[in-house]
Design a protein around this motif. Structure first.
Motif: not given
Length: 429
Positions: A294-304
């Motif tokens: 969902d985060i990716h589909r909104h164009g936002i990257s994930v730094q875990a």
């Protein structure tokens, strides 16, 4: 006559070597923020950040203020000794001295314990007038964030693209056993007036900034209202958030529309057992794929955020975590070794069990050493596995796999991954 005040953000050489080549190290905002409380009619302020500056031991200062975290404690104590020998007075504040004030008091002249919105200005006034009748200053009530000053970013040396850090809230609703926020701050989540946050951001010259909040989504209603106001500023930003709260699609849409580039999310582990062992029950491993998607589909990257060394971890955890990260297309990781910080439940448990390996605080940095005896592997195996994961995660093979899954902010992600890849070069043997 003005007194000369030196304010230091410390960073010992061991950590500095680790961080120096990374591209996304935003400035630590504590000292620029506290500098904004200083009366410029009474003090001439010099701000030094050891990330990219040398400590000016060759200059005279009336007062030296140092913010102390645990891994830098011994380093700060040595600095304090040098300045005191030169005739300066030294005041400590920060996480470590808040946790262990009796220890810290042996190495300084004055101590500011806990949050400092009231005690720091009070101390400065009394010091200037020669009226300091006590050595320890501590607030007796919860400070709120209304009316706080805008940080003195003009005092920050260089950091052209990474000096934009802003505070919109303080605290976290959760109680993870390895985290020391509850011991450092009052256990109360607080927000700053939105108009004041927007004005702070508006004054930044950089287009990029980071929210320096412990949990930007700690109050969802507040976060939504703030992001609606952010839309018109044409800025790009990042923040630390809880993954579980990203199930709110409106929240994600507002983040994207207001300029969000990436979220730092504390995934910590892909094991439910590990998460429950440290009271991180807010995370649900079964929902990771859906939420990150969902985060990716909104164009936002994930730094875990990933932590190795839980009592449930064995030697298989490193390969399993790498495979999971590649599968989910996690854009980047901040990976750490579990560190039993003083006064946390984890520290008290390991101390009780006789598993602490050293009382040298410089070993408690979560990056370059293991400070305790793991349960299902040796300390050496934990460190080697952690280093192997870092090397493999930032290999070209893994980078390509993850970017094919994520497909967001490709140039930004490539630069960040390259920065971490360069920083690892030469540290893995």
């Amino acid at each position: 006559m003005k007194k000369k005040l030196l304010m230091i953000t410390p960073e010992n050489q061991e950590i500095n070597r680790f961080r120096k080549r990374q591209f996304n190290n935003f400035v630590q905002i504590t000292m620029p923020y506290l500098a904004a409380f200083v009366d410029q009619e009474k003090y001439l302020v010099t701000l030094v950040d050891e990330y990219n500056q040398k400590i000016p031991f060759d200059r005279h200062f009336d007062l030296v203020a140092i913010t102390v975290n645990t891994s830098n404690a011994a380093h700060c104590y040595r600095m304090s000794e040098k300045f005191r020998e030169m005739g300066a007075k030294v005041v400590f504040g920060g996480p470590h001295v808040t946790l262990l004030p009796d220890e810290a008091m042996e190495h300084c002249d004055y101590l500011i314990v806990g949050e400092a919105e009231q005690t720091w200005p009070q101390f400065l006034s009394e010091f200037y007038n020669g009226e300091c009748e006590k050595k320890l200053y501590q607030m007796g009530e919860i400070p709120f964030l209304a009316g706080i000053p805008i940080p003195r970013r003009d005092l920050i040396h260089k950091r052209f693209f990474t000096k934009g850090a802003v505070i919109s809230s303080r605290g976290c609703p959760y109680h993870c056993a390895y985290c020391n926020l509850k011991q450092i701050y009052y256990d109360s989540f607080r927000t700053r007036p939105i108009a004041e946050v927007i004005e702070d951001i508006r004054q930044m010259k950089s287009k990029y900034f980071v929210f320096w909040d412990d949990n930007f989504f700690g109050d969802i209603r507040y976060a939504k209202a703030l992001m609606k106001e952010l839309k018109g500023l044409n800025k790009r930003w990042a923040a630390q958030v809880t993954l579980e709260r990203c199930r709110d699609q409106e929240l994600l849409q507002l983040a994207k529309e207001s300029g969000c580039i990436y979220f730092f999310v504390g995934i910590e582990s892909f094991s439910e057992e590990s998460l429950q062992s440290v009271n991180k029950r807010i995370n649900n491993v079964a929902k990771y794929e859906q939420l990150i998607g969902d985060i990716h589909r909104h164009g936002i990257s994930v730094q875990a955020g990933i932590i190795f060394g839980f009592d449930t971890d064995n030697r298989d955890v490193f390969k399993k975590t790498l495979d999971a990260c590649n599968h989910l297309g996690i854009d980047g990781v901040t990976v750490s070794i579990l560190t039993p910080l003083p006064k946390t439940p984890v520290y008290e448990q390991y101390k009780r069990e006789g598993r602490l390996l050293t009382d040298d605080w410089s070993a408690y940095n979560g990056k370059t050493r293991v400070a305790y005896q793991p349960k299902q592997m040796t300390a050496e195996e934990l460190f080697e596995g952690y280093m192997w994961f870092r090397k493999e995660f930032y290999s070209w093979k893994s980078i390509c796999k993850r970017m094919k899954v994520s497909r967001v902010n490709l140039l930004h992600n490539l630069l960040v991954n390259l920065g971490y890849k360069i920083s690892i070069k030469g540290t893995y043997k």
